[in-house]
Design an enzyme around this catalytic site. Structure first.
Site, PDB file in Angstrom:
ATOM      1  N   TYR A 141      11.661   2.112  18.890  1.00  0.00           N
ATOM      2  CA  TYR A 141      11.430   1.084  20.230  1.00  0.00           C
ATOM      3  C   TYR A 141      11.837   1.676  21.525  1.00  0.00           C
ATOM      4  O   TYR A 141      12.204   1.615  22.495  1.00  0.00           O
ATOM      5  CB  TYR A 141      11.937   0.293  19.764  1.00  0.00           C
ATOM      6  N   LYS A 187      10.562   3.107   4.634  1.00  0.00           N
ATOM      7  CA  LYS A 187       9.130   4.233   3.571  1.00  0.00           C
ATOM      8  C   LYS A 187      10.510   5.211   3.263  1.00  0.00           C
ATOM      9  O   LYS A 187      10.916   6.421   3.938  1.00  0.00           O
ATOM     10  CB  LYS A 187       8.383   5.188   5.023  1.00  0.00           C
ATOM     11  N   ASP A 219       3.776   0.707   3.197  1.00  0.00           N
ATOM     12  CA  ASP A 219       2.261   0.317   3.098  1.00  0.00           C
ATOM     13  C   ASP A 219       1.802  -0.250   1.800  1.00  0.00           C
ATOM     14  O   ASP A 219       1.384  -1.148   1.453  1.00  0.00           O
ATOM     15  CB  ASP A 219       1.761   2.592   2.637  1.00  0.00           C
ATOM     16  N   ASP A 243       6.849  -5.682  13.707  1.00  0.00           N
ATOM     17  CA  ASP A 243       5.758  -5.742  14.386  1.00  0.00           C
ATOM     18  C   ASP A 243       4.556  -5.846  13.851  1.00  0.00           C
ATOM     19  O   ASP A 243       3.776  -7.003  14.345  1.00  0.00           O
ATOM     20  CB  ASP A 243       5.963  -4.551  15.504  1.00  0.00           C
ATOM     21  N   ASP A 247       1.791  -9.434  12.426  1.00  0.00           N
ATOM     22  CA  ASP A 247       0.559  -9.637  13.119  1.00  0.00           C
ATOM     23  C   ASP A 247      -0.436  -9.731  11.477  1.00  0.00           C
ATOM     24  O   ASP A 247      -0.926 -11.171  11.640  1.00  0.00           O
ATOM     25  CB  ASP A 247      -0.046  -8.565  13.465  1.00  0.00           C
TER      26      ASP A 247
HETATM   27  C1  IPM Z   1       5.730  -8.427  19.451  1.00  0.00           C
HETATM   28  C2  IPM Z   1       4.949  -7.112  20.250  1.00  0.00           C
HETATM   29  C3  IPM Z   1       6.259  -6.846  21.478  1.00  0.00           C
HETATM   30  C4  IPM Z   1       6.429  -5.531  20.222  1.00  0.00           C
HETATM   31  C5  IPM Z   1       5.093  -5.926  22.674  1.00  0.00           C
HETATM   32  C6  IPM Z   1       4.239  -7.083  23.832  1.00  0.00           C
HETATM   33  C7  IPM Z   1       6.539  -4.544  23.293  1.00  0.00           C
HETATM   34  O1  IPM Z   1       4.191  -6.763  19.690  1.00  0.00           O
HETATM   35  O2  IPM Z   1       6.352  -9.667  20.254  1.00  0.00           O
HETATM   36  O3  IPM Z   1       5.566  -8.398  18.765  1.00  0.00           O
HETATM   37  O4  IPM Z   1       5.886  -4.461  19.999  1.00  0.00           O
HETATM   38  O5  IPM Z   1       7.302  -6.008  20.097  1.00  0.00           O
HETATM   39 MN    MN Z   2       3.443  -7.397  17.899  1.00  0.00          MN
END
Ligand code: IPM
Ligand code: MN
Length: 352
Positions: A141, A187, A219, A243, A247
Site C-alpha cells: 500500500y 508467504k 494461501d 485486507d 473480508d
Molecule cells: C479496507 C478497504 C481499504 C483497504 C480500501 C478502501 C483502500 O478495503 O479498509 O479494507 O484496502 O485498506
Molecule cells: Mn478491504
C-alpha cells in the site's frame, strides 16, 4: 467526559451507516452523561467533487484536533480512471498515514443468533472469535517505488524489521487479553519480505513465553479460515494479506457488514467498518449499520477508555440480532429484513 470526534461519512453507503453510528453515540452520551462534540468533514469521492482533493486540509485539521475519527467508507466507480492521487482511496491511505494508525484491529466473532446467516455450516463456525491484527502503514500500500516505470507498472512490498516488530507487539499484547494464541500469516516460502516478517515475529515471541505462536502461509490460512475458523485467536499479518483475509472472515461470521475496525498506534484513533462504500446499494436504505455501530463501540473503548459504554453498545447489538432483526445482507432472498435506520433504532432501544 468530553467525546471530541470527527465523523467522515465519505462515499456510497458511508453516510447512511455513519448516521446510525452517530445516533447510537448520541444516545450513549446522553445515557452515561458525556458530552459528544462532533465535527463532520468530507473525505474520498465527495471531497474530490467539492475540493478536487480526497483529503482536504480542512478535513485533516479537524481530525488532528479531535481525539478520534469515525469513518464511513470511501470509493466510487466514477473515479476508476482518475490518477492515483485523485482517487477516493488515496484520501483513506493519507489519513491513516497522517494519524500514524499502523495497527488495524479487525475482530470477527460469531453472534450466536447468526449461526444460520453464514454460508458455512453452523457446526464449522461455532465458537468463532478471532481478531485480525493487520499492519496498516506498510507493504504494497505504501512501498516505494511505485507507478509507471517505462513499459511496466510496479508496486513494492517493503517492510523494515522495526515496522514488523511494532505490529507484532500489538498482536502479542492483545493475545494476552484473549486466548493467548497468535497465528502469524506470511508467504515466506516465496517472499524475502515474509522471511524478515517471520524471523522478526519469532524474535518478539521470546518476550511472550505465555503466548503460543504458530506460522501459516497466507494461501493455507485462507483455506483454514473457512475450514476451521474457530481455531483462530489472533491473526497477525501484513497490510494486503490482512485486507483480503478480513473480508473472508466477514463472510464466515455472516456478513462483511458486521465487521468493525480500529486503527490505532498514533495520537488520534481511526474507526471504520471493514466493508467498503458498496455503491451498488448506496442510497437505498438497506445497508447494514452494525459494522459502523460496532466501530463506534471500539472507539469508546480504545480512544476514551469507556468500557461500560462500549459494552452496552455491543450487548444492544447482540440483543437486536437475537430478537431476529436482520438487514438484507443477513437474509436469504424472500426473507423479511429491516432498513438501515430501523436497525439503528433497534440498537438504541436496547441500550442499557
Ligand atoms: C479496507 C478497504 C481499504 C483497504 C480500501 C478502501 C483502500 O478495503 O479498509 O479494507 O484496502 O485498506
Ligand atoms: Mn478491504
Amino acid at each position: 467526559m468530553e467525546i471530541n470526534i470527527t465523523a467522515l461519512p465519505g462515499d456510497g453507503i458511508g453516510p447512511e451507516v455513519t448516521a446510525e453510528a452517530v445516533r447510537v453515540l448520541e444516545a450513549v452520551a446522553e445515557k452515561f452523561n458525556h458530552e459528544l462534540k462532533l465535527t463532520t468533514e468530507k473525505i474520498g469521492g465527495v471531497a474530490i467533487r467539492e475540493f478536487n482533493d480526497p483529503l482536504p486540509d480542512q478535513t485533516l485539521a479537524a481530525c488532528l484536533n479531535s481525539k478520534a475519527v469515525l469513518l464511513g467508507a470511501v470509493g466510487h466507480p466514477d473515479f476508476d480512471n482518475h490518477p492515483p492521487h485523485l482517487r477516493p482511496e488515496a484520501g483513506l491511505l493519507k489519513i491513516r498515514n497522517a494519524l500514524g494508525a499502523y495497527a488495524n484491529l479487525r475482530p470477527a466473532r460469531l453472534f450466536a443468533a447468526l449461526a444460520d446467516a453464514s454460508p458455512l455450516k453452523a457446526s464449522v463456525i461455532e465458537g468463532t472469535d478471532m481478531l485480525i491484527v493487520r499492519e496498516l502503514l506498510g507493504g504494497l500500500y505504501f512501498g516505494q517505488p511505485r507507478g509507471e516505470q517505462g513499459d511496466s507498472v510496479i508496486n513494492t512490498m517493503r517492510y523494515s524489521a522495526a515496522e514488523v516488530e511494532r505490529i507484532a507487539r500489538v498482536a502479542f499484547d492483545l493475545a494476552r487479553k484473549r486466548r493467548r494464541q497468535v497465528t502469524s500469516v506470511d508467504k515466506s516460502n516465496v517472499l524475502e519480505v515474509s522471511r524478515l516478517w517471520r524471523q522478526t515475529v519469532i524474535g518478539v515471541a521470546k518476550d511472550y513465553p505465555d503466548v503460543t505462536l504458530e506460522h501459516q502461509l497466507v494461501d493455507s490460512c485462507a483455506m483454514a479460515l473457512v475450514a476451521r475458523p474457530a481455531s483462530f485467536d489472533v491473526i497477525l499479518t501484513e497490510n494486503m494479506f490482512g485486507d483480503i483475509l478480513s473480508d473472508e472472515a466477514g463472510a464466515v461470521v455472516g456478513s462483511l457488514g458486521l465487521l468493525a475496525s480500529a486503527s490505532t498506534g498514533g495520537p488520534v484513533g481511526l474507526y471504520e467498518p471493514v466493508h467498503g462504500s458498496a455503491p451498488d446499494i448506496a442510497g437505498q436504505g438497506i445497508a447494514n449499520p452494525l459494522g459502523a455501530i460496532l466501530s463506534a463501540a471500539m472507539m469508546l473503548r480504545y480512544s476514551f477508555d469507556l468500557d461500560a459504554e462500549a459494552a452496552s453498545i455491543e450487548a444492544a447489538v447482540e440483543r437486536t440480532l437475537a430478537e431476529g432483526y436482520r438487514t438484507r445482507d443477513l437474509t436469504v432472498a424472500g426473507e423479511p429484513s429491516v432498513s438501515t435506520t430501523e436497525m439503528g433504532r433497534r440498537v438504541i432501544a436496547h441500550l442499557s
